[in-house]
Design an enzyme around this catalytic site. Structure first.
Site, PDB file in Angstrom:
ATOM      1  N   LYS A   1       0.856  -1.194   0.000  1.00 47.53           N
ATOM      2  CA  LYS A   1       0.000   0.000   0.000  1.00 47.53           C
ATOM      3  C   LYS A   1       0.887   1.237   0.000  1.00 47.53           C
ATOM      4  O   LYS A   1       1.827   1.342   0.798  1.00 47.53           O
ATOM      5  CB  LYS A   1      -0.881  -0.019   1.252  1.00 47.53           C
ATOM      6  CG  LYS A   1      -2.159   0.774   1.130  1.00 47.53           C
ATOM      7  CD  LYS A   1      -3.129   0.178   0.127  1.00 47.53           C
ATOM      8  CE  LYS A   1      -4.549   0.139   0.626  1.00 47.53           C
ATOM      9  NZ  LYS A   1      -5.436  -0.606  -0.287  1.00 47.53           N
TER      10      LYS A   1
ATOM     11  N   HIS B   1      18.171  28.794 -11.628  1.00 37.72           N
ATOM     12  CA  HIS B   1      18.821  29.994 -12.143  1.00 37.72           C
ATOM     13  C   HIS B   1      17.960  31.247 -11.991  1.00 37.72           C
ATOM     14  O   HIS B   1      16.745  31.202 -12.175  1.00 37.72           O
ATOM     15  CB  HIS B   1      19.169  29.805 -13.625  1.00 37.72           C
ATOM     16  CG  HIS B   1      19.961  28.557 -13.897  1.00 37.72           C
ATOM     17  ND1 HIS B   1      21.189  28.298 -13.311  1.00 37.72           N
ATOM     18  CD2 HIS B   1      19.701  27.484 -14.675  1.00 37.72           C
ATOM     19  CE1 HIS B   1      21.632  27.133 -13.737  1.00 37.72           C
ATOM     20  NE2 HIS B   1      20.750  26.611 -14.552  1.00 37.72           N
TER      21      HIS B   1
ATOM     22  N   VAL C   1      28.157  24.769  -7.219  1.00 38.10           N
ATOM     23  CA  VAL C   1      27.270  23.884  -6.448  1.00 38.10           C
ATOM     24  C   VAL C   1      28.059  22.636  -6.056  1.00 38.10           C
ATOM     25  O   VAL C   1      27.976  22.150  -4.919  1.00 38.10           O
ATOM     26  CB  VAL C   1      26.018  23.512  -7.282  1.00 38.10           C
ATOM     27  CG1 VAL C   1      25.160  22.495  -6.545  1.00 38.10           C
ATOM     28  CG2 VAL C   1      25.204  24.759  -7.622  1.00 38.10           C
ATOM     29  N   GLN C   2      28.864  22.133  -6.990  1.00 33.48           N
ATOM     30  CA  GLN C   2      29.634  20.912  -6.741  1.00 33.48           C
ATOM     31  C   GLN C   2      30.511  21.067  -5.498  1.00 33.48           C
ATOM     32  O   GLN C   2      30.535  20.199  -4.614  1.00 33.48           O
ATOM     33  CB  GLN C   2      30.533  20.590  -7.949  1.00 33.48           C
ATOM     34  CG  GLN C   2      29.824  20.042  -9.173  1.00 33.48           C
ATOM     35  CD  GLN C   2      29.330  21.114 -10.156  1.00 33.48           C
ATOM     36  OE1 GLN C   2      29.002  22.235  -9.758  1.00 33.48           O
ATOM     37  NE2 GLN C   2      29.238  20.764 -11.424  1.00 33.48           N
TER      38      GLN C   2
ATOM     39  N   PHE D   1      30.965  31.547 -10.071  1.00 35.16           N
ATOM     40  CA  PHE D   1      31.156  30.416 -10.993  1.00 35.16           C
ATOM     41  C   PHE D   1      32.039  30.890 -12.130  1.00 35.16           C
ATOM     42  O   PHE D   1      31.596  31.612 -13.019  1.00 35.16           O
ATOM     43  CB  PHE D   1      29.809  29.884 -11.507  1.00 35.16           C
ATOM     44  CG  PHE D   1      29.958  28.601 -12.287  1.00 35.16           C
ATOM     45  CD1 PHE D   1      30.516  27.468 -11.697  1.00 35.16           C
ATOM     46  CD2 PHE D   1      29.558  28.522 -13.610  1.00 35.16           C
ATOM     47  CE1 PHE D   1      30.676  26.286 -12.398  1.00 35.16           C
ATOM     48  CE2 PHE D   1      29.711  27.334 -14.329  1.00 35.16           C
ATOM     49  CZ  PHE D   1      30.261  26.222 -13.721  1.00 35.16           C
TER      50      PHE D   1
ATOM     51  N   ASN E   1      20.157  23.516  -9.698  1.00 37.89           N
ATOM     52  CA  ASN E   1      20.673  24.889  -9.682  1.00 37.89           C
ATOM     53  C   ASN E   1      19.583  25.757 -10.310  1.00 37.89           C
ATOM     54  O   ASN E   1      19.405  25.749 -11.521  1.00 37.89           O
ATOM     55  CB  ASN E   1      21.987  24.951 -10.471  1.00 37.89           C
ATOM     56  CG  ASN E   1      22.690  26.291 -10.330  1.00 37.89           C
ATOM     57  OD1 ASN E   1      22.245  27.156  -9.578  1.00 37.89           O
ATOM     58  ND2 ASN E   1      23.786  26.468 -11.056  1.00 37.89           N
TER      59      ASN E   1
ATOM     60  N   ARG F   1      26.766  35.881  -7.892  1.00 41.99           N
ATOM     61  CA  ARG F   1      25.491  35.475  -8.500  1.00 41.99           C
ATOM     62  C   ARG F   1      24.532  35.037  -7.402  1.00 41.99           C
ATOM     63  O   ARG F   1      24.925  34.829  -6.254  1.00 41.99           O
ATOM     64  CB  ARG F   1      25.696  34.338  -9.503  1.00 41.99           C
ATOM     65  CG  ARG F   1      26.152  33.041  -8.870  1.00 41.99           C
ATOM     66  CD  ARG F   1      26.203  31.869  -9.853  1.00 41.99           C
ATOM     67  NE  ARG F   1      26.636  30.650  -9.168  1.00 41.99           N
ATOM     68  CZ  ARG F   1      26.688  29.458  -9.724  1.00 41.99           C
ATOM     69  NH1 ARG F   1      26.374  29.294 -10.996  1.00 41.99           N
ATOM     70  NH2 ARG F   1      27.082  28.407  -9.028  1.00 41.99           N
TER      71      ARG F   1
ATOM     72  N   THR G   1      -3.525  -5.624   0.492  1.00 41.60           N
ATOM     73  CA  THR G   1      -2.952  -4.290   0.732  1.00 41.60           C
ATOM     74  C   THR G   1      -3.825  -3.527   1.732  1.00 41.60           C
ATOM     75  O   THR G   1      -3.344  -2.663   2.452  1.00 41.60           O
ATOM     76  CB  THR G   1      -2.790  -3.481  -0.574  1.00 41.60           C
ATOM     77  OG1 THR G   1      -4.063  -3.124  -1.093  1.00 41.60           O
ATOM     78  CG2 THR G   1      -1.990  -4.249  -1.606  1.00 41.60           C
ATOM     79  N   ASP G   2      -5.100  -3.882   1.798  1.00 40.98           N
ATOM     80  CA  ASP G   2      -5.976  -3.265   2.802  1.00 40.98           C
ATOM     81  C   ASP G   2      -5.531  -3.653   4.220  1.00 40.98           C
ATOM     82  O   ASP G   2      -5.549  -2.822   5.132  1.00 40.98           O
ATOM     83  CB  ASP G   2      -7.425  -3.696   2.552  1.00 40.98           C
ATOM     84  CG  ASP G   2      -8.390  -2.867   3.365  1.00 40.98           C
ATOM     85  OD1 ASP G   2      -8.457  -1.641   3.124  1.00 40.98           O
ATOM     86  OD2 ASP G   2      -9.037  -3.422   4.270  1.00 40.98           O
TER      87      ASP G   2
HETATM   88  O1  LIG Z   1      27.635  25.695  -9.756  1.00 37.33           O
HETATM   89  C1  LIG Z   1      27.516  25.455 -10.971  1.00 37.33           C
HETATM   90  N1  LIG Z   1      27.911  24.262 -11.453  1.00 37.33           N
HETATM   91  C2  LIG Z   1      27.811  23.940 -12.780  1.00 37.33           C
HETATM   92  O2  LIG Z   1      28.172  22.809 -13.196  1.00 37.33           O
HETATM   93  C3  LIG Z   1      27.275  24.918 -13.648  1.00 37.33           C
HETATM   94  N2  LIG Z   1      27.037  24.934 -14.976  1.00 37.33           N
HETATM   95  C4  LIG Z   1      26.482  26.161 -15.259  1.00 37.33           C
HETATM   96  O3  LIG Z   1      26.080  26.513 -16.407  1.00 37.33           O
HETATM   97  N3  LIG Z   1      26.371  26.905 -14.131  1.00 37.33           N
HETATM   98  C5  LIG Z   1      26.865  26.155 -13.106  1.00 37.33           C
HETATM   99  N4  LIG Z   1      26.988  26.407 -11.781  1.00 37.33           N
END
Ligand SMILES: O=c1[nH]c(=O)c2[nH]c(=O)[nH]c2[nH]1
Length: 302
Positions: free
Chosen positions: A11, A257, A228-229, A160, A255, A177, A58-59
């Site tokens: 369920k 934008h 971000v990575q 970035f 991400n 940014r 499942t009930d």
């Molecule tokens: O932090 C980011 N990682 C990316 O891999 C990426 N690629 C992108 O176009 N902007 C960003 N920003």
């Protein structure tokens, strides 16, 4: 000729609200969950021979979720999921695995006139605390815990630049940014043998959740993000350091934008670079950055 491959059933979307009442203080607490239980075992004939005798309806699974919630604590969800999953494997000889997913929705106590109200709550957003508990006969209990839908934004402190440039590249480098994401993070616990072992570590589940949430928010806010990575890896490392029973931490971060808008065509109005104030939020496409952070020497399975 055909043969049945992996099969499970149960369920999904069982919605449960539990009210806990503290008779002494008069304070009440609510926990709202959406639960899924899927069973595996000697159920092949139900698919291949229309043999319903092997089916726990499942009930009945839904009823069991309600009864187990009435008779046991529902927090931490890691423990509740372990108790619930173990019930099915122990109760039915032919059921060999139970897969429990619990989404816990946030209800925060309301402040009224500056005081925490005893029985009124606010749902602050879409954020949930999730667990996946897999109870497998002979193997024990695998627990994965998660935060989902935690939406955050910072208006500076994100860069970035230095990324690969070639004939496909149009993106400009930036030293300032907007950064925004919906955090999805999960962490894999070391295997537990049984419910008793989960109970022995019961305090660690809420502690890891609180630490993961705090580290995520603090790092998001304070890191001068190169990407971000790079920022998500810093989050994962800190969570592993804070919670020794965790094997891996995984993040999946869109991400989201926010584009600058060039308004110079209108009477030379400055709205880019240092002068940017009005941005255009983008709903799609979005970047999507994922990683698993493991302890050194234990490479994460991808
Ligand atoms: O932090 C980011 N990682 C990316 O891999 C990426 N690629 C992108 O176009 N902007 C960003 N920003």
């Amino acid at each position: 000729m055909s043969a049945l491959g992996p099969a499970r059933y149960g369920k999904d979307n069982v919605r449960v609200l539990k009210v806990e009442r503290d008779a002494k203080t008069g304070t009440q607490t609510v926990v709202e969950m959406t639960v899924c239980v899927l069973l595996e075992g000697d159920i092949e004939t139900s698919y291949t021979k229309a043999d319903n005798s092997v089916i726990v309806a499942t009930d009945s699974i839904k009823n069991t979720i309600y009864i187990t919630a009435r008779q046991n604590p529902v927090t931490p969800p890691e423990l509740f999921g372990s108790i619930l999953g173990t019930h099915f494997v122990e109760k039915y000889n032919h059921i060999h695995a139970a897969h429990v997913n619990i989404i816990t929705h946030r209800w925060e106590r309301m402040d009224v006139d500056g005081k925490p109200h005893p029985h009124s709550f606010i749902q602050p957003g879409a954020e949930t605390r999730d667990v996946q508990v897999d109870v497998v006969e002979g193997k024990g209990i695998a627990i994965n815990s998660a935060i989902k839908g935690l939406t955050v934004l910072k208006s500076t402190g994100s860069q970035f630049w230095g990324f690969l440039r070639d004939e496909y590249t149009t993106l400009k480098e930036t030293w300032d940014r907007i950064l925004s994401t919906d955090v999805a993070a999960n962490w894999q616990w070391r295997q537990f043998a049984n419910v008793a072992e989960v109970k022995a570590d019961v305090g660690k589940f809420n502690a890891a959740y609180e630490a993961a949430r705090k580290i995520t928010l603090k790092t998001f806010a304070e890191d001068v993000s190169a990407s971000v990575q790079a920022t998500m890896y810093k989050m994962g490392e800190q969570i592993l350091a804070a919670a020794p029973l965790l094997e891996t931490v995984e993040y999946s971060l869109p991400n989201k934008h926010y584009f600058e808008i060039d308004l110079s065509w209108h009477k030379g109005l400055k709205n880019t670079g240092k002068d940017a104030e009005v941005y255009a939020p983008q709903s799609n496409p979005n970047g999507l950055i994922k990683c698993t952070v493991a302890r050194a020497g234990q490479k994460a399975k991808l």
